[in-house]
Design a protein around this motif. Structure first.
Motif, PDB file in Angstrom:
ATOM      1  N   LYS A 165      32.754  39.935  49.208  1.00 39.65           N
ATOM      2  CA  LYS A 165      32.464  38.630  48.606  1.00 39.65           C
ATOM      3  C   LYS A 165      33.236  38.399  47.309  1.00 39.65           C
ATOM      4  O   LYS A 165      33.197  37.312  46.749  1.00 39.65           O
ATOM      5  CB  LYS A 165      30.963  38.506  48.344  1.00 39.65           C
ATOM      6  CG  LYS A 165      30.147  38.420  49.623  1.00 39.65           C
ATOM      7  CD  LYS A 165      28.650  38.551  49.349  1.00 39.65           C
ATOM      8  CE  LYS A 165      27.858  38.538  50.646  1.00 39.65           C
ATOM      9  NZ  LYS A 165      26.443  38.875  50.473  1.00 39.65           N
ATOM     10  N   GLY A 166      33.895  39.441  46.801  1.00 38.37           N
ATOM     11  CA  GLY A 166      34.690  39.292  45.588  1.00 38.37           C
ATOM     12  C   GLY A 166      33.936  39.556  44.305  1.00 38.37           C
ATOM     13  O   GLY A 166      34.503  39.422  43.221  1.00 38.37           O
ATOM     14  N   SER A 167      32.673  39.972  44.392  1.00 37.81           N
ATOM     15  CA  SER A 167      31.897  40.249  43.173  1.00 37.81           C
ATOM     16  C   SER A 167      32.137  41.670  42.665  1.00 37.81           C
ATOM     17  O   SER A 167      31.790  41.989  41.534  1.00 37.81           O
ATOM     18  CB  SER A 167      30.410  40.024  43.426  1.00 37.81           C
ATOM     19  OG  SER A 167      29.946  40.823  44.498  1.00 37.81           O
TER      20      SER A 167
ATOM     21  N   ILE B  16      32.307  43.852  47.606  1.00 39.62           N
ATOM     22  CA  ILE B  16      33.775  43.811  47.628  1.00 39.62           C
ATOM     23  C   ILE B  16      34.247  42.679  48.530  1.00 39.62           C
ATOM     24  O   ILE B  16      35.170  41.927  48.189  1.00 39.62           O
ATOM     25  CB  ILE B  16      34.347  45.166  48.100  1.00 39.62           C
ATOM     26  CG1 ILE B  16      33.986  46.282  47.122  1.00 39.62           C
ATOM     27  CG2 ILE B  16      35.874  45.085  48.239  1.00 39.62           C
ATOM     28  CD1 ILE B  16      34.296  47.680  47.637  1.00 39.62           C
TER      29      ILE B  16
ATOM     30  N   GLU C 101      42.957  41.748  48.612  1.00 36.81           N
ATOM     31  CA  GLU C 101      42.933  40.997  47.354  1.00 36.81           C
ATOM     32  C   GLU C 101      43.356  39.547  47.526  1.00 36.81           C
ATOM     33  O   GLU C 101      42.900  38.659  46.798  1.00 36.81           O
ATOM     34  CB  GLU C 101      43.846  41.685  46.335  1.00 36.81           C
ATOM     35  CG  GLU C 101      43.290  43.022  45.841  1.00 36.81           C
ATOM     36  CD  GLU C 101      44.326  43.871  45.141  1.00 36.81           C
ATOM     37  OE1 GLU C 101      45.479  43.397  44.972  1.00 36.81           O
ATOM     38  OE2 GLU C 101      44.001  45.020  44.776  1.00 36.81           O
ATOM     39  N   HIS C 102      44.232  39.283  48.502  1.00 36.49           N
ATOM     40  CA  HIS C 102      44.728  37.916  48.718  1.00 36.49           C
ATOM     41  C   HIS C 102      44.022  37.208  49.870  1.00 36.49           C
ATOM     42  O   HIS C 102      44.431  36.113  50.270  1.00 36.49           O
ATOM     43  CB  HIS C 102      46.236  37.933  48.948  1.00 36.49           C
ATOM     44  CG  HIS C 102      47.026  38.305  47.732  1.00 36.49           C
ATOM     45  ND1 HIS C 102      47.211  39.616  47.349  1.00 36.49           N
ATOM     46  CD2 HIS C 102      47.651  37.533  46.803  1.00 36.49           C
ATOM     47  CE1 HIS C 102      47.937  39.650  46.241  1.00 36.49           C
ATOM     48  NE2 HIS C 102      48.209  38.408  45.875  1.00 36.49           N
ATOM     49  N   ASP C 103      42.961  37.826  50.374  1.00 34.89           N
ATOM     50  CA  ASP C 103      42.160  37.220  51.439  1.00 34.89           C
ATOM     51  C   ASP C 103      43.015  36.823  52.641  1.00 34.89           C
ATOM     52  O   ASP C 103      42.826  35.750  53.231  1.00 34.89           O
ATOM     53  CB  ASP C 103      41.410  35.997  50.904  1.00 34.89           C
ATOM     54  CG  ASP C 103      39.906  36.127  51.116  1.00 34.89           C
ATOM     55  OD1 ASP C 103      39.463  37.213  51.512  1.00 34.89           O
ATOM     56  OD2 ASP C 103      39.188  35.141  50.894  1.00 34.89           O
TER      57      ASP C 103
ATOM     58  N   LYS D 175      36.989  41.737  57.289  1.00 29.03           N
ATOM     59  CA  LYS D 175      37.212  42.173  55.904  1.00 29.03           C
ATOM     60  C   LYS D 175      36.458  43.468  55.625  1.00 29.03           C
ATOM     61  O   LYS D 175      36.984  44.369  54.960  1.00 29.03           O
ATOM     62  CB  LYS D 175      36.776  41.076  54.928  1.00 29.03           C
ATOM     63  CG  LYS D 175      37.174  41.365  53.477  1.00 29.03           C
ATOM     64  CD  LYS D 175      36.666  40.307  52.516  1.00 29.03           C
ATOM     65  CE  LYS D 175      37.495  39.053  52.562  1.00 29.03           C
ATOM     66  NZ  LYS D 175      37.179  38.147  51.416  1.00 29.03           N
TER      67      LYS D 175
ATOM     68  N   GLU E  60      34.272  37.881  57.783  1.00 27.73           N
ATOM     69  CA  GLU E  60      33.486  38.825  57.001  1.00 27.73           C
ATOM     70  C   GLU E  60      33.512  40.213  57.629  1.00 27.73           C
ATOM     71  O   GLU E  60      33.714  41.218  56.938  1.00 27.73           O
ATOM     72  CB  GLU E  60      32.036  38.339  56.871  1.00 27.73           C
ATOM     73  CG  GLU E  60      31.162  39.247  56.017  1.00 27.73           C
ATOM     74  CD  GLU E  60      29.732  38.751  55.900  1.00 27.73           C
ATOM     75  OE1 GLU E  60      29.092  39.039  54.867  1.00 27.73           O
ATOM     76  OE2 GLU E  60      29.247  38.074  56.835  1.00 27.73           O
TER      77      GLU E  60
ATOM     78  N   LYS F  90      35.324  44.600  42.472  1.00 28.16           N
ATOM     79  CA  LYS F  90      36.762  44.796  42.673  1.00 28.16           C
ATOM     80  C   LYS F  90      37.013  46.228  43.131  1.00 28.16           C
ATOM     81  O   LYS F  90      36.586  47.181  42.489  1.00 28.16           O
ATOM     82  CB  LYS F  90      37.537  44.513  41.392  1.00 28.16           C
ATOM     83  CG  LYS F  90      39.055  44.641  41.566  1.00 28.16           C
ATOM     84  CD  LYS F  90      39.807  44.179  40.337  1.00 28.16           C
ATOM     85  CE  LYS F  90      41.321  44.363  40.502  1.00 28.16           C
ATOM     86  NZ  LYS F  90      41.853  43.635  41.673  1.00 28.16           N
TER      87      LYS F  90
END
Length: 525
Positions: free
Chosen positions: A24-26, A22, A131-133, A101, A98, A28
């Protein structure tokens, strides 16, 4: 391990690898309609408590030693905003994006279980940040690990009320600037929300995730590099026999012995000295299954405890149902604090035995391997001083191994009279692991140098491929040079996990299988 494409916060079972996915965005992360309903019901229960005027800690009372101070219905919202501000007392360098997050991910998962009284609007804003980092800036120091990680979590959620700073699109900006860029505005927190946000172990647990990931990399490297050193120094294969480890069947020991047997499969070097007169090797070679294996068992223990924590509700009070609200101690970091201290010791021991193998390689007692791993010494110092560095790092690690969880300083005027110091356990464990990565990188260089003197004999196909790969990074040293440059390349190789990837690729190409029954337990998290 195959990760899911979508993860349902609060509902699905979270693992360290999914949390990293999650981040790393891989993967959702979403919240299902059913669990949004659970969150809403829990929030309504808090509203009802306020409306009825029942005295419940943190909803209409002060915090800590002020738990007996009643707060009026009108001031309950101000109370929640104030707690984020008063508890934002962190100091020191910010933790990595990291880690911050991961803290956010873990908090969303815990709150989405529907026992914390959080408002849907608040958890939706947290999802927006993810979601918007737009990742809040969190100082590294200031948590005592109970009542959870109050200070770091307060900093993590200051942006919800328009305060603090965030890392956004490559720069660190104030939340005020973030609002100008995005059109967002501050939230008004309802009763209990501030306390629900900052009570919990997400700082400790986020560190636990990285410890689990990085320590596993070190464990894998230690077996591979140790096997290469065994070949370079013509060590015996007998201490790795399956029959021996069946008589003392610790999972970690058996797993390490099986990995090393696999790595040495088909070795000409082993065959060349099978009838030599040496009776036994020094412990740093002979006892790799026992030492690396003990650290493996420690890793498995951390994995088990961490997975429980990742799927727990750790704030306070907890809203069980319409009639039951419990002010308990689920925020206490002791379960992870002790495990992380144990993990730091496990990592340190990997570095300690690695340093001993490096020293062993320099002695010149192995046939064909010159003293200091260089033929022309005197004018050249060879690899002598690289071991100074590993000795320094190993010694530093020993000083970092005093368990933080052995200490407790009462806080909150004695209301919080026993705390875990688990945040320090997590930070120290990562420091130790970073040092071990450097030690293993230096052993990789020395093992490759010793390995060279076994030519033209070949090792097993896997170790031969690793040696070829290392030589694309660092050349054989027949004269002194600035070894710091070699070390930097070695560290980069270890941190990127390049030889781990090469091992798996080579084994797949050659249709080899690891000779261990515990592969899934030790290689997935």
């Amino acid at each position: 391990m195959q990760l899911p494409k979508t993860f349902h916060f609060g509902e699905h079972h979270l693992t360290a690898s999914i949390a990293l996915g999650i981040a790393k965005g891989s993967v959702k992360g979403i919240i299902s309609a059913d669990y949004l309903k659970k969150i809403e019901v829990s929030n309504l229960r808090v509203q009802n408590i306020v409306a009825k005027g029942d005295t419940v800690y943190g909803i209409n009372t002060g915090f800590g030693p002020l738990c007996n101070t009643k707060i009026s219905k009108e001031d309950t919202k101000i109370l929640q905003s104030n707690i984020l501000q008063s508890h934002s007392v962190g100091v020191g360098k910010p933790i990595s994006e990291e880690l911050a997050k991961l803290m956010l991910i873990l908090k969303i998962h815990a709150l989405a279980k529907g026992y914390s009284g959080i408002a849907i609007s608040t958890i939706n804003r947290m999802l927006w940040h993810l979601e918007h980092d737009a990742i809040p800036v969190v100082p590294s120091q200031g948590s005592v690990g109970a009542s959870g990680d109050l200070a770091p979590l307060s900093h993590l959620f200051l942006p919800l009320i328009g305060l603090g700073k965030v890392n956004y699109k490559g720069e660190t900006i104030t939340t005020k600037v973030l609002f100008q860029k995005t059109g967002l505005g501050p939230l008004e927190l309802g009763p209990k929300e501030g306390l629900a946000l900052i009570n919990g172990t997400q700082f400790i647990a986020a560190h636990g995730i990285l410890v689990l990931q990085k320590l596993q990399y070190c464990l894998r490297h230690a077996d591979i590099i140790g096997a290469m050193m065994l070949e370079g120094l013509q060590g015996s294969m007998k201490p790795f026999h399956q029959e021996l480890h069946a008589l003392r069947p610790f999972k970690g020991n058996q797993h390490v012995a099986g990995r090393i047997r696999t790595l040495l499969q088909g070795s000409e070097i082993l065959e060349d000295h099978i009838d030599c007169e040496r009776v036994q090797d020094p412990y740093s070679l002979r006892c790799m299954p026992q030492v690396h294996g003990a650290s493996r068992n420690t890793w498995l223990h951390l994995k088990e405890l961490l997975e429980v924590e990742l799927n727990s509700v750790t704030d306070n009070p907890v809203i069980i149902n319409d009639d039951l609200t419990i002010s308990g101690g689920n925020f206490h970091g002791q379960p992870l604090a002790m495990a992380l201290d144990y993990a730091a010791l496990a990592a340190s021991e990997l570095g300690s035995i690695s340093d001993r193998r490096i020293y062993l390689a320099l002695e010149g007692n192995s046939p064909g391997v010159p003293k200091l791993l260089m033929e022309d010494t005197g004018i050249n110092s060879g690899y002598m001083i690289l071991q100074y560095t590993t000795a320094a790092l190993a010694s530093e690690n020993k000083s970092l191994c005093f368990p933080a969880s052995a200490d407790s300083i009462p806080t909150s005027l004695g209301q919080e009279d026993h705390v875990s110091m688990g945040s320090i356990s997590g930070r120290k464990a990562l420091q130790v692991i970073e040092n071990v990565e450097k030690i293993l990188a230096i052993e990789l260089l020395t093992a490759a140098q010793a390995f060279e003197f076994r030519k033209p004999l070949k090792s097993g196909v896997v170790l031969d491929e690793i040696h070829k790969f290392i030589r694309t990074k660092v050349s054989f040293a027949d004269n002194d040079r600035v070894f710091a440059n070699d070390i930097e390349k070695g560290i980069e190789t270890v941190q990127k996990g390049e030889i781990i990837a090469l091992v798996e690729q080579t084994m797949a190409t050659k249709n080899l299988q690891w000779n261990t029954p515990y592969l899934e337990e030790f290689e997935t998290y």
